[in-house]
Scaffold this active site. Structure first.
Site, PDB file in Angstrom:
ATOM      1  N   PHE A   1      -5.546  -3.284   2.628  1.00 17.00           N
ATOM      2  CA  PHE A   1      -6.077  -2.366   1.616  1.00 17.00           C
ATOM      3  C   PHE A   1      -5.765  -2.809   0.193  1.00 17.00           C
ATOM      4  O   PHE A   1      -6.392  -2.336  -0.751  1.00 17.00           O
ATOM      5  CB  PHE A   1      -5.549  -0.946   1.859  1.00 17.00           C
ATOM      6  CG  PHE A   1      -4.210  -0.680   1.257  1.00 17.00           C
ATOM      7  CD1 PHE A   1      -3.051  -0.986   1.929  1.00 17.00           C
ATOM      8  CD2 PHE A   1      -4.120  -0.127  -0.011  1.00 17.00           C
ATOM      9  CE1 PHE A   1      -1.816  -0.748   1.349  1.00 17.00           C
ATOM     10  CE2 PHE A   1      -2.888   0.115  -0.594  1.00 17.00           C
ATOM     11  CZ  PHE A   1      -1.732  -0.199   0.088  1.00 17.00           C
ATOM     12  N   LYS A   2      -4.809  -3.700   0.018  1.00 14.95           N
ATOM     13  CA  LYS A   2      -4.443  -4.096  -1.343  1.00 14.95           C
ATOM     14  C   LYS A   2      -5.566  -4.858  -2.055  1.00 14.95           C
ATOM     15  O   LYS A   2      -5.500  -5.070  -3.263  1.00 14.95           O
ATOM     16  CB  LYS A   2      -3.164  -4.924  -1.329  1.00 14.95           C
ATOM     17  CG  LYS A   2      -1.948  -4.096  -0.966  1.00 14.95           C
ATOM     18  CD  LYS A   2      -0.662  -4.859  -1.125  1.00 14.95           C
ATOM     19  CE  LYS A   2       0.546  -3.980  -0.874  1.00 14.95           C
ATOM     20  NZ  LYS A   2       0.679  -3.603   0.553  1.00 14.95           N
ATOM     21  N   ASP A   3      -6.593  -5.254  -1.313  1.00 15.51           N
ATOM     22  CA  ASP A   3      -7.725  -5.941  -1.933  1.00 15.51           C
ATOM     23  C   ASP A   3      -8.355  -5.125  -3.060  1.00 15.51           C
ATOM     24  O   ASP A   3      -8.682  -5.685  -4.106  1.00 15.51           O
ATOM     25  CB  ASP A   3      -8.809  -6.243  -0.885  1.00 15.51           C
ATOM     26  CG  ASP A   3      -8.469  -7.491  -0.064  1.00 15.51           C
ATOM     27  OD1 ASP A   3      -7.841  -8.412  -0.618  1.00 15.51           O
ATOM     28  OD2 ASP A   3      -8.829  -7.538   1.125  1.00 15.51           O
TER      29      ASP A   3
END
Ligand SMILES: *Cc1c(COP(=O)(O)O)cnc(C)c1O
Length: 430
Positions: free
Chosen positions: A106-108
């Site tokens: 999710f850090k994208d």
């Protein structure tokens, strides 16, 4: 909109300044001066809006006029150009899959948004900016990918040698260009110590303009709110808002969710799903915040003994403990329970969780046992990023998706480094 330092000893700044600095000069985290309210019609109509329109409406007030509208819309479109589906796992539990971005975690979203904002802000900057980060795995890959070929920005990533998974290592060492990977003979905590010292070092700061790309940066933290709006857009029973369980480490993601809720997003309750690192679970029981040494676990992106973003949560609730407890619960899940959950959800629901998602799933199930209803857990990473744990849990091999096959064949480029600040300093001054 202006952003103030939570420590209240620095001046307020606009979104541009907050993004470039990362942290205020008084070492406080930046926080928006007010939390914008979103009108009810927006939520009534949400199914008819595109993800870009939703994200723009949510993020725009925080950015203010630091970025022209057209440019901001473009940045947002590029940031979220992959699916974020809500998948039903069983009768009462849904998974919001945040792992369809380029590095499968999710850090994208935060990294892609921040890199584009920083690139825009620095286009006329005469001095190059150095983004310096330590990673236990996922941050490095997302930052490397997000900042790849961003003009005016050099990225230096420290990671503990032999302690990140093979997929994670390839993601942060194979890009080259403006991305440099330093493989440190030490632990994640050692890497983080070295980075902290670098930020405080006078010689280094004279030579370089350093900034950080972790979730204390407003440009990485704030866009994460969009996940929760996308979840609600796909939620089948709009009249009965979901309980949302968030696998939490540094508490940036869940803090963004709580902010979204304050803006008016219908969420019944939030759950901070934690592994053995249970500082916040204990706080919610005792009202005493006691940071601890980090305990290594299978869900290693959540191995944080002193979550930096929790002060922002206290700020949202203006330090009123009873109000906070109304909106937030927390569970601490062991590694044994994590493995068992991966196995059982796979067997009974034919759904494969990664270790972080499994912590989220089980925490949600525990809550719903006490307070029946329906809810969502955030599946924060693709299971293939944690093959050892997942294969151990289900007793069979998992396949590497086609999108990763290419990167796994590429050559690793990293500089091996002792656990020594002097060596890092030499590198940064060269
Ligand atoms: C970073 C990360 C988390 C924790 O998110 P925070 O915002 O630090 O609480 C959870 N799961 C995965 C897979 C991560 O990479």
């Amino acid at each position: 909109m202006k952003h103030y330092s939570i420590n209240k000893q620095s001046v307020t700044v606009d979104f541009r300044e907050a993004t470039i600095r990362g942290q205020a000069p008084d070492m406080g985290l930046y926080f928006p001066e007010r939390i914008p309210k979103i009108e009810n019609e927006f939520f009534r109509d949400i199914e008819n809006l595109s993800n870009e329109e939703i994200a723009f409406r949510v993020i725009k007030p925080y950015v203010g006029d630091a970025i022209p509208e057209e440019k901001l819309f473009q940045i947002i479109s590029e940031t979220i150009n992959f699916p974020i589906p809500l998948v039903q796992v069983n009768e009462t539990i849904f998974s919001l899959e945040l792992f369809h971005g380029p590095t499968l975690a999710f850090k994208d979203v935060g990294s892609r948004f921040m890199s584009r904002c920083l690139g825009y802000f620095l286009k006329d900057h005469e001095k190059k900016v150095t983004v310096l980060v330590a990673t236990s795995g996922d941050t490095g890959g997302a930052v490397a990918n997000g900042f790849y070929e961003t003009e005016g920005v050099e990225v230096i990533i420290l990671y503990p040698s032999g302690k990140v998974s093979p997929v994670q290592e390839k993601q942060l060492t194979t890009l080259g260009e403006n991305i440099h990977a330093l493989e440190v003979k030490g632990t994640f905590d050692d890497c983080q110590q070295m980075v902290k010292k670098a930020f405080a070092d006078e010689d280094i700061n004279k030579k370089r303009f350093l900034t950080s790309a972790n979730s204390i940066n407003v440009a990485r933290w704030l866009p994460q709110q969009v996940y929760y709006f996308f979840a609600y857009k796909q939620w089948p029973e709009k009249g009965k808002p979901p309980v949302v369980s968030v696998p939490s480490g540094n508490f940036g993601n869940i803090c963004a969710g709580l902010l979204a809720q304050q803006s008016g997003l219908p969420v019944k309750h939030f759950i901070a799903a934690c592994n053995a690192n249970d500082v916040i679970s204990n706080y919610l029981k005792t009202e005493i915040l006691k940071p601890k040494q980090t305990i290594p676990t299978l869900s290693n992106a959540m191995d944080v003994g002193n979550p930096s973003n929790f002060v922002r949560i206290l700020e949202i609730f203006q330090h009123r403990f009873s109000v906070l407890k109304n909106d937030l619960s927390s569970f601490s899940i062991s590694d044994e329970e994590t493995l068992l959950t991966i196995k059982e959800v796979y067997q009974h629901c034919n759904y494969l969780c990664d270790p972080h998602g499994a912590v989220g799933y089980l925490s949600l199930e525990r809550y719903l046992d006490q307070f029946p209803g329906k809810g969502i857990f955030l599946e924060t990473a693709h299971p293939v990023k944690f093959p050892e744990a997942v294969e151990k849990a289900i007793g069979q091999k998992i396949e590497i998706p086609a999108s990763l096959a290419g990167i796994m064949k590429k050559n690793k480029k990293s500089s091996l480094m002792e656990n020594s600040f002097e060596q890092l300093k030499g590198y940064l001054l060269h």
